[in-house]
Design a protein around this motif. Structure first.
Motif, PDB file in Angstrom:
ATOM      1  N   THR A 115     -28.834  56.120 110.164  1.00  0.00           N
ATOM      2  CA  THR A 115     -28.733  56.772 111.264  1.00  0.00           C
ATOM      3  C   THR A 115     -29.521  56.122 112.388  1.00  0.00           C
ATOM      4  O   THR A 115     -29.144  55.993 113.557  1.00  0.00           O
ATOM      5  N   VAL A 175     -27.862  73.079 105.456  1.00  0.00           N
ATOM      6  CA  VAL A 175     -26.624  72.054 105.785  1.00  0.00           C
ATOM      7  C   VAL A 175     -25.582  72.856 104.912  1.00  0.00           C
ATOM      8  O   VAL A 175     -24.178  72.771 105.089  1.00  0.00           O
ATOM      9  N   TYR A 195     -27.107  69.824 111.627  1.00  0.00           N
ATOM     10  CA  TYR A 195     -28.495  69.741 111.375  1.00  0.00           C
ATOM     11  C   TYR A 195     -28.896  68.349 110.643  1.00  0.00           C
ATOM     12  O   TYR A 195     -30.014  67.835 110.849  1.00  0.00           O
ATOM     13  N   ASP A 196     -27.842  67.764 110.101  1.00  0.00           N
ATOM     14  CA  ASP A 196     -28.076  66.286 109.574  1.00  0.00           C
ATOM     15  C   ASP A 196     -26.849  65.614 109.572  1.00  0.00           C
ATOM     16  O   ASP A 196     -25.653  66.298 108.878  1.00  0.00           O
ATOM     17  N   ALA A 237     -25.402  62.881 108.470  1.00  0.00           N
ATOM     18  CA  ALA A 237     -24.610  62.426 107.233  1.00  0.00           C
ATOM     19  C   ALA A 237     -24.297  63.348 106.326  1.00  0.00           C
ATOM     20  O   ALA A 237     -23.102  63.427 105.812  1.00  0.00           O
ATOM     21  N   ALA A 238     -24.778  64.525 106.460  1.00  0.00           N
ATOM     22  CA  ALA A 238     -24.529  65.635 105.234  1.00  0.00           C
ATOM     23  C   ALA A 238     -23.243  66.302 105.817  1.00  0.00           C
ATOM     24  O   ALA A 238     -22.474  66.971 105.003  1.00  0.00           O
ATOM     25  N   ASP A 263     -42.452  63.492 112.832  1.00  0.00           N
ATOM     26  CA  ASP A 263     -42.355  62.172 112.564  1.00  0.00           C
ATOM     27  C   ASP A 263     -40.969  61.580 111.536  1.00  0.00           C
ATOM     28  O   ASP A 263     -40.926  60.252 111.541  1.00  0.00           O
ATOM     29  N   ASN A 264     -40.492  62.479 110.868  1.00  0.00           N
ATOM     30  CA  ASN A 264     -39.686  62.078 109.916  1.00  0.00           C
ATOM     31  C   ASN A 264     -38.050  62.227 110.253  1.00  0.00           C
ATOM     32  O   ASN A 264     -37.179  62.217 109.452  1.00  0.00           O
ATOM     33  N   LEU A 265     -37.949  62.474 111.618  1.00  0.00           N
ATOM     34  CA  LEU A 265     -36.776  62.552 112.058  1.00  0.00           C
ATOM     35  C   LEU A 265     -36.363  61.050 112.536  1.00  0.00           C
ATOM     36  O   LEU A 265     -37.296  60.342 113.327  1.00  0.00           O
ATOM     37  N   PRO A 266     -35.106  60.463 112.375  1.00  0.00           N
ATOM     38  CA  PRO A 266     -34.813  59.191 112.962  1.00  0.00           C
ATOM     39  C   PRO A 266     -35.040  59.206 114.432  1.00  0.00           C
ATOM     40  O   PRO A 266     -35.377  58.242 115.410  1.00  0.00           O
ATOM     41  N   GLU A 310     -39.638  62.660 100.589  1.00  0.00           N
ATOM     42  CA  GLU A 310     -39.772  61.804 101.966  1.00  0.00           C
ATOM     43  C   GLU A 310     -40.394  60.620 101.528  1.00  0.00           C
ATOM     44  O   GLU A 310     -39.805  59.579 102.289  1.00  0.00           O
ATOM     45  N   ARG A 312     -38.179  59.059 104.503  1.00  0.00           N
ATOM     46  CA  ARG A 312     -37.848  60.169 105.678  1.00  0.00           C
ATOM     47  C   ARG A 312     -36.413  59.864 106.217  1.00  0.00           C
ATOM     48  O   ARG A 312     -36.254  60.178 107.399  1.00  0.00           O
ATOM     49  N   GLN A 313     -35.555  59.281 105.516  1.00  0.00           N
ATOM     50  CA  GLN A 313     -34.255  59.144 105.968  1.00  0.00           C
ATOM     51  C   GLN A 313     -33.181  59.838 105.138  1.00  0.00           C
ATOM     52  O   GLN A 313     -33.578  60.298 104.048  1.00  0.00           O
ATOM     53  N   THR A 314     -32.066  60.032 105.674  1.00  0.00           N
ATOM     54  CA  THR A 314     -30.927  60.572 104.908  1.00  0.00           C
ATOM     55  C   THR A 314     -30.206  59.316 104.069  1.00  0.00           C
ATOM     56  O   THR A 314     -29.721  58.399 104.873  1.00  0.00           O
ATOM     57  N   ALA A 329     -24.635  62.927 100.628  1.00  0.00           N
ATOM     58  CA  ALA A 329     -26.072  62.556 101.091  1.00  0.00           C
ATOM     59  C   ALA A 329     -26.901  63.040 100.068  1.00  0.00           C
ATOM     60  O   ALA A 329     -26.963  64.105  99.717  1.00  0.00           O
ATOM     61  N   THR A 363     -30.973  63.798 100.856  1.00  0.00           N
ATOM     62  CA  THR A 363     -32.256  63.961 101.789  1.00  0.00           C
ATOM     63  C   THR A 363     -33.414  64.916 101.368  1.00  0.00           C
ATOM     64  O   THR A 363     -32.914  65.836 100.540  1.00  0.00           O
ATOM     65  N   THR A 408     -34.526  67.184 103.052  1.00  0.00           N
ATOM     66  CA  THR A 408     -34.402  68.476 103.678  1.00  0.00           C
ATOM     67  C   THR A 408     -33.441  69.198 102.996  1.00  0.00           C
ATOM     68  O   THR A 408     -33.270  70.342 103.210  1.00  0.00           O
ATOM     69  N   HIS A 409     -32.810  68.808 102.020  1.00  0.00           N
ATOM     70  CA  HIS A 409     -31.573  69.433 101.061  1.00  0.00           C
ATOM     71  C   HIS A 409     -32.585  70.530 100.125  1.00  0.00           C
ATOM     72  O   HIS A 409     -33.744  70.317  99.971  1.00  0.00           O
TER      73      HIS A 409
END
Lengths: 352, 336
Positions: free
Chosen positions: A5, A100, A123-124, A126-127, A193-196, B156, B161-163, B254, B256, B258-259
């Protein structure tokens, strides 16, 4: 795998020129004061007498992440308010979740209910792609907001904020203020910081600064909360004894940042905000704090999505474009708001 | 899953006689009535939209992933433990199974490789939990809290930290299938719940779990290898987490970090509402399944009626308090 992303958003940022449509220019006008837009009827516009004329009834399903900070809260509020303006729109709101699995289930419910269109801020991205594909396959147009799906087939129209452009705008403003002084100390207070999107914002910021020979000297990250902003800014002010400019990514956490600055009694620098909350804009207007500018990240994206959904279902086009169809992707402009132009942006700013 | 038999005869007696209701029929009946009432509310407020087959499947799909985790959680809680790491372990398993390298090899060989990786990660995490609890004598709350934080960080780190998007065709085909018109996720939930019921109610492993939860020391004196059993219990919970991770990947395509966020709370709530005692010694798989369905049906009804989630969370809170109050009364009556 290959196209993350983050990577894709950067590419989009680069190709912005081709696609960008200014929010204010095209979709900013509310139905009540839309006479100017509707008057200029284009060849492609339906004969019904303008896009805002009541048409066939449209049932729209809307789903977004939990309203756990001001901007996200404003997203849902603006979407609901926009829908309420149109008597021909019925909005079903499956409000607020960061799970999700649950958000997928909400979209499934919309599909079961055979709504006419689905507006979704995933929220995500891709998911949520598989279920969006499912909706599209069921013949329901999906309008994707802010966080992009990873398949082009998953949405009919995508409305995006421009995170890379946001960093660029902030950087360019700072360049303008500090131009030439290459020894300037520039600090950055990032969001999560871990959000694209955080990476995109920082990349755009660094790019704009490097174009005028500046660079970020101190960078800290907070978490979009007041508490996090206060902590991050306190640490930053502790670490850097002299600062010329600060860019804070997010005006919600900015409340805490401003508090930390107040506590430190420092004012040798100026600060640029991010997202564009009404509080910050009022401060800029009053011009009595270190806040001199902010960069708008439109909180009206989902509201635009609602309008796009209505147009799509009623088979209307964007009246200010010549095209017969609603565009495939709309990337919103992220202007820098200063004392000079704040009056223009304050009415659509969100309350944090 | 089943335990090699050691000394099966004496130990069910250790499971404090009388406190374990046979099957817990009456209390489960109460739960079923509660679920029926909730469904009735759904039917009255949303009509045919609620009662449609499509909507039933939507509810079951929503319940499936948390449901599988809750089955594992039921075992751990029955034994007097708790597993707070299930949510972030689920995230970690999805991340590990979807790394570039794993997807590459899965494409070269079979998509089952990703399933295997997720299951191994889940079981390994569970084993670690079990070892900390059984041999390290760390309180389950703390041991699994540490695992929760660490697994989140590891996930992470691995995913940067990406999906990570799943691009393995066979995987997608399998999980989007609807054998006999029922979604694959729901089938898996049904199989796991049935297997869980059998292990819990019809094997010595299940009996020993109840015995340990009733009185750890008495169980040890009665000849149960309690430490080893605890390790296996947490590993079993880890296995269900691995299965749930695979289901999550199947649902979202996916992986991640956060799942699974907050699934520890969702699963504990479902288990407790289902009638399993947080203090251990008594539990019910059937109750857990109903507990999960109560929460997911409620969520669905709120969505159907356009109600804000804030109200829903308040309702959830009230239900949990109600269930715990009911439990207290039952426990007191059992003591008297």
């Amino acid at each position: 795998m290959s196209l993350t992303t983050a990577a894709r958003r950067i590419t989009i940022g680069g190709a912005l020129v081709a696609l960008a449509i200014s929010l204010a220019g095209c979709t900013g006008a509310a139905p009540t004061d839309a006479t100017s837009t509707t008057a200029s009827t284009v060849a492609a516009a339906p004969p019904a007498g303008g896009n805002d004329a009541t048409g066939t009834k449209v049932v729209i399903g809307f789903s977004a992440p939990a309203a756990d900070h001001g901007w996200m809260g404003a997203i849902s509020k603006a979407a609901a308010a926009e829908a309420a303006k149109y008597p021909d729109v019925e909005l079903k709101v499956a409000e607020g979740t960061n799970d999700v699995n649950l958000q997928i289930s909400q979209v499934e419910t919309f599909i079961n209910d055979k709504v006419d269109a689905i507006v979704i801020l995933p929220y995500d991205g891709a998911a949520l792609t598989p279920v969006a594909l499912q909706a599209m396959k069921a013949g329901i147009p999906v309008i994707n907001i802010d966080r992009e799906f990873d398949s082009p087939f998953a949405a009919r129209t995508t409305v995006l904020g421009d995170n890379y452009g946001m960093g660029m705008s902030a950087g360019m403003y700072i360049c303008g203020q500090l131009g030439g002084k290459s020894d300037s100390v520039i600090a950055e207070i990032a969001g999560i910081d871990n959000l694209p999107l955080t990476k995109d914002r920082s990349d755009g910021f660094a790019k704009a600064l490097s174009d005028c020979g500046l660079k970020v000297s101190n960078r800290v990250a907070a978490d979009f909360t007041v508490q996090g902003g206060e902590q991050a800014a306190s640490n930053l002010l502790q670490a850097a004894s002299h600062i010329d400019a600060i860019w804070n990514h997010d005006d919600d956490q900015g409340v805490g940042v401003m508090q930390a600055i107040k506590n430190s009694g420092r004012n040798e620098f100026f600060m640029v905000g991010g997202a564009g909350s009404a509080n910050v804009m009022r401060d800029i207007q009053a011009d009595n704090t270190v806040l001199k500018a902010t960069v708008v990240y439109p909180s009206t994206q989902a509201a635009d999505g609602i309008r796009m959904a209505r147009l799509l279902v009623q088979k209307k086009a964007l009246s200010d474009l010549i095209e017969v169809e609603v565009p495939r992707k709309i990337i919103l402009y992220t202007p820098a708001v200063t004392k000079d132009n704040v009056a223009q942006y304050l009415p659509t700013a969100f309350e944090s | 899953m089943t335990e090699p038999t050691v000394a099966p005869t004496a130990e069910s007696a250790v499971a404090r006689s009388g406190r374990r209701l046979p099957g817990g029929v009456t209390r489960n009946l109460g739960l079923v009535i509660a679920l029926v009432l909730i469904c009735l509310v759904g039917f009255i407020t949303a009509g045919g939209r609620f009662a449609s087959v499509d909507n039933m499947m939507t509810i079951l799909r929503l319940a499936a992933i948390v449901g599988v985790v809750s089955i594992g959680q039921t075992f751990v809680i029955t034994a007097g433990g708790i597993d707070l790491s299930v949510g972030s372990m689920l995230g970690l398993a999805t991340v590990w199974a979807t790394t570039g390298a794993n997807q590459y090899y899965a494409n070269q060989t079979t998509w089952l490789l990703m399933v295997a990786v997720a299951l191994v990660v889940g079981v390994a995490g569970g084993l670690l939990n079990g070892i900390m609890v059984a041999y390290g004598k760390i309180a389950p709350f703390m041991a699994t809290l540490a695992m929760m934080v660490a697994a989140k960080g590891l996930a992470e780190w691995i995913a940067n930290r990406q999906t990570q998007i799943v691009k393995v065709r066979g995987f997608e085909t399998f999980f989007s299938a609807n054998p006999l018109g029922i979604p694959m996720l729901v089938w898996i939930f049904a199989v796991v719940a049935a297997a869980g019921w059998v292990v819990y109610n019809r094997t010595t492993f299940g009996r020993r779990t109840v015995a340990i939860g009733g009185n750890l020391e008495a169980s040890r004196l009665a000849g149960i290898k309690t430490n080893r059993h605890l390790v296996l219990l947490y590993a079993l919970c880890g296995l269900t987490v691995g299965i749930a991770a695979v289901m999550m990947m199947g649902r979202t395509m996916a992986g991640t970090s956060t799942h699974g966020t907050l699934y520890e709370m969702d699963s504990i709530a479902a288990v407790v509402v289902g009638g399993t005692l947080l203090t251990g010694g008594r539990g019910t798989i059937f109750g857990t399944v109903i507990g999960v369905l109560i929460f997911t049906t409620l969520t669905n009804i709120f969505t159907q009626n356009n109600l804000p989630t804030s109200v829903q969370e308040i309702t959830k809170g009230i239900i949990i308090v109600g269930a715990v109050l009911l439990q207290l009364r039952i426990a007191q009556r059992a003591k008297a």
